[in-house]
Motif scaffolding. Structure first.
Motif, PDB file in Angstrom:
ATOM      1  N   LEU A 163       0.835  -1.203   0.000  1.00 56.10           N
ATOM      2  CA  LEU A 163       0.000   0.000   0.000  1.00 56.10           C
ATOM      3  C   LEU A 163       0.872   1.255   0.000  1.00 56.10           C
ATOM      4  O   LEU A 163       0.634   2.205  -0.761  1.00 56.10           O
ATOM      5  N   CYS A 164       1.907   1.257   0.837  1.00 54.89           N
ATOM      6  CA  CYS A 164       2.821   2.406   0.903  1.00 54.89           C
ATOM      7  C   CYS A 164       3.590   2.590  -0.405  1.00 54.89           C
ATOM      8  O   CYS A 164       3.703   3.699  -0.927  1.00 54.89           O
ATOM      9  N   ARG A 165       4.110   1.490  -0.929  1.00 54.91           N
ATOM     10  CA  ARG A 165       4.879   1.581  -2.173  1.00 54.91           C
ATOM     11  C   ARG A 165       4.032   2.105  -3.329  1.00 54.91           C
ATOM     12  O   ARG A 165       4.527   2.828  -4.199  1.00 54.91           O
ATOM     13  N   GLY A 166       2.776   1.743  -3.318  1.00 57.19           N
ATOM     14  CA  GLY A 166       1.918   2.105  -4.435  1.00 57.19           C
ATOM     15  C   GLY A 166       1.441   3.542  -4.430  1.00 57.19           C
ATOM     16  O   GLY A 166       1.058   4.060  -5.492  1.00 57.19           O
ATOM     17  N   HIS A 167       1.473   4.211  -3.250  1.00 62.10           N
ATOM     18  CA  HIS A 167       0.804   5.511  -3.183  1.00 62.10           C
ATOM     19  C   HIS A 167       1.634   6.641  -2.571  1.00 62.10           C
ATOM     20  O   HIS A 167       1.314   7.811  -2.795  1.00 62.10           O
ATOM     21  N   LEU A 168       2.659   6.330  -1.790  1.00 64.22           N
ATOM     22  CA  LEU A 168       3.414   7.386  -1.117  1.00 64.22           C
ATOM     23  C   LEU A 168       4.669   7.735  -1.912  1.00 64.22           C
ATOM     24  O   LEU A 168       5.327   6.853  -2.469  1.00 64.22           O
ATOM     25  N   ARG A 169       4.974   9.032  -1.950  1.00 64.77           N
ATOM     26  CA  ARG A 169       6.135   9.517  -2.680  1.00 64.77           C
ATOM     27  C   ARG A 169       6.929  10.483  -1.802  1.00 64.77           C
ATOM     28  O   ARG A 169       6.371  11.175  -0.942  1.00 64.77           O
ATOM     29  N   ASP A 170       8.221  10.534  -2.041  1.00 62.54           N
ATOM     30  CA  ASP A 170       9.116  11.414  -1.295  1.00 62.54           C
ATOM     31  C   ASP A 170       8.580  12.849  -1.281  1.00 62.54           C
ATOM     32  O   ASP A 170       8.160  13.385  -2.314  1.00 62.54           O
ATOM     33  N   GLY A 171       8.600  13.477  -0.096  1.00 62.87           N
ATOM     34  CA  GLY A 171       8.190  14.870   0.040  1.00 62.87           C
ATOM     35  C   GLY A 171       6.718  15.087   0.305  1.00 62.87           C
ATOM     36  O   GLY A 171       6.301  16.233   0.531  1.00 62.87           O
ATOM     37  N   MET A 172       5.908  14.028   0.282  1.00 64.08           N
ATOM     38  CA  MET A 172       4.469  14.184   0.515  1.00 64.08           C
ATOM     39  C   MET A 172       4.170  14.642   1.941  1.00 64.08           C
ATOM     40  O   MET A 172       4.951  14.436   2.875  1.00 64.08           O
ATOM     41  N   ARG A 173       2.997  15.260   2.083  1.00 66.23           N
ATOM     42  CA  ARG A 173       2.453  15.590   3.398  1.00 66.23           C
ATOM     43  C   ARG A 173       1.517  14.452   3.798  1.00 66.23           C
ATOM     44  O   ARG A 173       0.508  14.207   3.128  1.00 66.23           O
ATOM     45  N   VAL A 174       1.850  13.772   4.870  1.00 67.18           N
ATOM     46  CA  VAL A 174       1.096  12.586   5.300  1.00 67.18           C
ATOM     47  C   VAL A 174       0.556  12.818   6.702  1.00 67.18           C
ATOM     48  O   VAL A 174       1.313  13.178   7.619  1.00 67.18           O
ATOM     49  N   HIS A 175      -0.745  12.608   6.869  1.00 64.03           N
ATOM     50  CA  HIS A 175      -1.357  12.712   8.187  1.00 64.03           C
ATOM     51  C   HIS A 175      -1.641  11.323   8.729  1.00 64.03           C
ATOM     52  O   HIS A 175      -2.201  10.468   8.020  1.00 64.03           O
ATOM     53  N   VAL A 176      -1.249  11.071   9.953  1.00 60.28           N
ATOM     54  CA  VAL A 176      -1.526   9.802  10.619  1.00 60.28           C
ATOM     55  C   VAL A 176      -2.721  10.024  11.529  1.00 60.28           C
ATOM     56  O   VAL A 176      -2.614  10.665  12.576  1.00 60.28           O
ATOM     57  N   ALA A 177      -3.880   9.531  11.101  1.00 57.66           N
ATOM     58  CA  ALA A 177      -5.123   9.820  11.808  1.00 57.66           C
ATOM     59  C   ALA A 177      -5.225   8.988  13.077  1.00 57.66           C
ATOM     60  O   ALA A 177      -4.752   7.850  13.144  1.00 57.66           O
ATOM     61  N   SER A 178      -5.882   9.555  14.059  1.00 56.12           N
ATOM     62  CA  SER A 178      -6.038   8.889  15.350  1.00 56.12           C
ATOM     63  C   SER A 178      -7.500   8.857  15.756  1.00 56.12           C
ATOM     64  O   SER A 178      -8.158   9.899  15.835  1.00 56.12           O
ATOM     65  N   THR A 179      -8.005   7.663  15.994  1.00 58.25           N
ATOM     66  CA  THR A 179      -9.266   7.515  16.722  1.00 58.25           C
ATOM     67  C   THR A 179      -8.835   7.313  18.172  1.00 58.25           C
ATOM     68  O   THR A 179      -8.152   8.150  18.726  1.00 58.25           O
ATOM     69  N   MET A 180      -9.195   6.212  18.790  1.00 52.43           N
ATOM     70  CA  MET A 180      -8.524   5.837  20.039  1.00 52.43           C
ATOM     71  C   MET A 180      -7.233   5.099  19.699  1.00 52.43           C
ATOM     72  O   MET A 180      -6.405   4.840  20.559  1.00 52.43           O
ATOM     73  N   SER A 181      -7.098   4.725  18.433  1.00 49.75           N
ATOM     74  CA  SER A 181      -5.942   3.962  17.986  1.00 49.75           C
ATOM     75  C   SER A 181      -5.441   4.535  16.668  1.00 49.75           C
ATOM     76  O   SER A 181      -6.170   5.213  15.954  1.00 49.75           O
ATOM     77  N   ARG A 182      -4.205   4.219  16.347  1.00 52.23           N
ATOM     78  CA  ARG A 182      -3.603   4.679  15.100  1.00 52.23           C
ATOM     79  C   ARG A 182      -3.431   3.509  14.133  1.00 52.23           C
ATOM     80  O   ARG A 182      -3.476   2.352  14.542  1.00 52.23           O
TER      81      ARG A 182
END
Length: 538
Positions: A12-31
């Motif tokens: 999933l990461c290899r297919g969609h993330l690229r160097d320099g992107m802004r990535v948000h790690v969302a939190s419910t009670m868990s990440r």
């Protein structure tokens, strides 16, 4: 278009993330902890990102140790289990080591995400005013009320862990919501998600992220590990508990460069494509051994704080307590139990969306899934920090711990005495900016200081400070804190109250005649040790 189901979080990461992107790690009670580990494995040494998250703790440390964080936007950096504490990874954060950081409160960061999700260029917040958090923000005033303008936060991609997805790719979240849904909606390109399972029949309850916002999905059992996830019978999902052993081991592994390197080799290099939750170990049993013996000074401190909360609730008629993590939340729990015993029902809320929580005896961690299961209802951080805190003035009491507090009531939880990083605001600034605040802090020269070196929370709403020797209070922010009650130190039972407070703190405590506190009773001590049988706060 139905999102693609990928074979693994790494794919999933290899297919969609690229160097320099802004990535948000969302939190419910868990990440999305499996996805965070995958991101660290895939991009270690080859890419960096701007990472936003409401907190850097637990598996978020993997991103730091992998060296893939170019710039961070957060509210907290440290460890939360078993209590809030600094982590050596972030000691140099004020100076940009290991990365430059923007420091926010939980509500103000969420309001930035909401602005991003709703297409607004900025949001208005009444948090942050009078603090050193992003002090250069534009200030506005209307009707005598001050606020600041905060820029919209629009990440390129948001990472989410959901309990389940349906066959069309819609995601379903359950339990306290944190900022998870808004974080997902704010993403410019879309969401990458891990899920526990894919279901044929979508659940009717919970909250859904629509498939058209989802770029890709990977099925990963225990995808929130080492955090837990609440059961969802409608989805035939049993849930799992937080893995305290893993969290404690991870915190220990951050102490030295050698220990960090060993953890990186074990979790990121030697075992790629593996997720520790698959091997079990995420169902830590609740401890049940209750210690005997006389109360420690910390236990006395918590009991005195609980008494002060009880008295304040009875004096004012407050029906709600907002509990910050640390000795504050344990005192709040004990106070709620004491109030209930005399027929005074009070609700206790926590910042991630736990509403009217009834703590499970034996588990002292504020954000335990065991407490989630005993909440009357759930909300999200906007419900708690927005409506119940920002809109709750005069109806609720905030209870906070503090790294430092000065004689003006200002709180510092962001900087250590030597200029290093402590842990940050979390939701503390939001609490103290809007509600009458009671602070639980031990009397020592390092904690009660003449002036804080960094203002995490303004002091105007702080009315009571409870130490192990008694409570100090004031009616108005223009007044000095006076010693109102007194419990002498064990080593000097005949000590002069005011002279002792002056010598054991750095506060200019005015003369007063405090009322004596009665000794901690067997009943109070038993109730506290039922909540904290392991003695985490002993």
């Amino acid at each position: 278009m139905t999102p693609v189901v990928h074979p693994s979080p790494e794919d999933l990461c290899r297919g969609h993330l690229r160097d320099g992107m802004r990535v948000h790690v969302a939190s419910t009670m868990s990440r999305p902890n499996a996805l965070v580990l995958a991101m660290a494995r895939v991009f270690r040494g080859v890419a960096t990102f701007e990472i936003s998250s409401n907190a850097f703790h637990g598996n978020m440390h993997a991103l730091t140790m992998a060296g893939i964080v170019r710039h961070a936007i957060t509210c907290f950096a440290g460890d939360t289990y078993p209590s809030s504490q600094p982590n050596p990874l972030y000691s140099g954060l004020p100076g940009g080591d290991p990365f430059p950081v923007e420091e926010w409160s939980l509500l103000s960061l969420l309001q930035r995400l909401i602005a991003g999700a709703t297409g607004s260029p900025f949001a208005v917040t009444t948090s942050l005013v009078g603090s050193d958090l992003n002090r250069n923000l534009p200030l506005v005033e209307r009707g005598g009320r001050r606020a600041v303008l905060v820029p919209a936060l629009r990440p390129d991609i948001t990472l989410v862990h959901a309990t389940c997805a349906d066959r069309l790719g819609n995601l379903y979240l359950n339990g306290p919501g944190g900022e998870g849904w808004w974080g997902a909606m704010a993403a410019r390109d879309g969401v990458l998600a891990t899920v526990e399972k894919i279901v044929d029949t979508p659940p009717l309850e919970g909250r859904s992220i629509p498939a058209d916002r989802v770029l890709g999905i990977a099925v990963r059992a225990f995808g929130a590990h080492p955090q837990g996830l609440p059961a969802w019978p409608e989805c035939h999902f049993d849930g799992y508990q937080d893995d305290y052993e893993y969290l404690a081991e991870l915190a220990r592994s951050c102490r030295t460069a050698e220990e960090r390197a060993a953890w990186v080799h074990d979790k990121l290099v030697a075992a790629p494509e593996r997720h520790d939750g698959e091997t079990g170990g995420s169902s830590t049993p609740a401890p049940s051994v209750v210690a005997a013996g006389a109360p420690s000074w910390r236990e006395k401190h918590i009991v005195l704080a609980a008494r002060a909360i009880v008295d304040r609730v009875l004096e004012t008629g407050y029906g709600t307590i907002l509990a910050g993590i640390g000795t504050a939340h344990v005192a709040a729990w004990l106070a709620a139990e004491r109030l209930g015993a005399v027929g005074e029902r009070v609700q206790v809320h926590a910042e991630l969306g736990l509403i009217d929580m009834r703590p499970a005896a034996g588990d002292v961690f504020l954000f335990s899934q065991r407490h989630v299961a005993r909440c009357r209802t759930y909300g999200d951080s906007l419900d708690v920090l927005g409506a119940l805190v920002s809109g709750g003035s005069g109806k609720a009491l905030a209870v906070l711990s503090a790294g430092e507090i000065d004689a003006e009531g200002r709180i510092n939880s962001s900087r250590t005495a030597d200029g290093g990083y402590f842990v940050g605001s979390g939701g503390a600034n939001d609490f103290a900016s809007h509600l009458e605040t009671l602070v639980v802090a031990p009397a020592s020269p390092r904690r009660l200081v003449p002036n804080v070196s960094f203002t995490t929370c303004p002091g105007d709403n702080v009315r009571t400070v409870v130490t192990q020797y008694g409570r100090l209070g004031r009616q108005d922010p223009s007044e000095s804190f006076r010693l109102h009650t007194w419990l002498p130190p064990d080593d000097t039972p005949d000590a002069d109250p005011v002279a002792t407070m002056r010598s054991r703190t750095r506060w200019p405590v005015p003369d007063s005649r405090p009322e004596p506190e009665k000794p901690v009773t067997d009943d109070e001590l038993a109730a506290l040790r039922k909540l904290d049988p392991e003695g985490v706060y002993r």
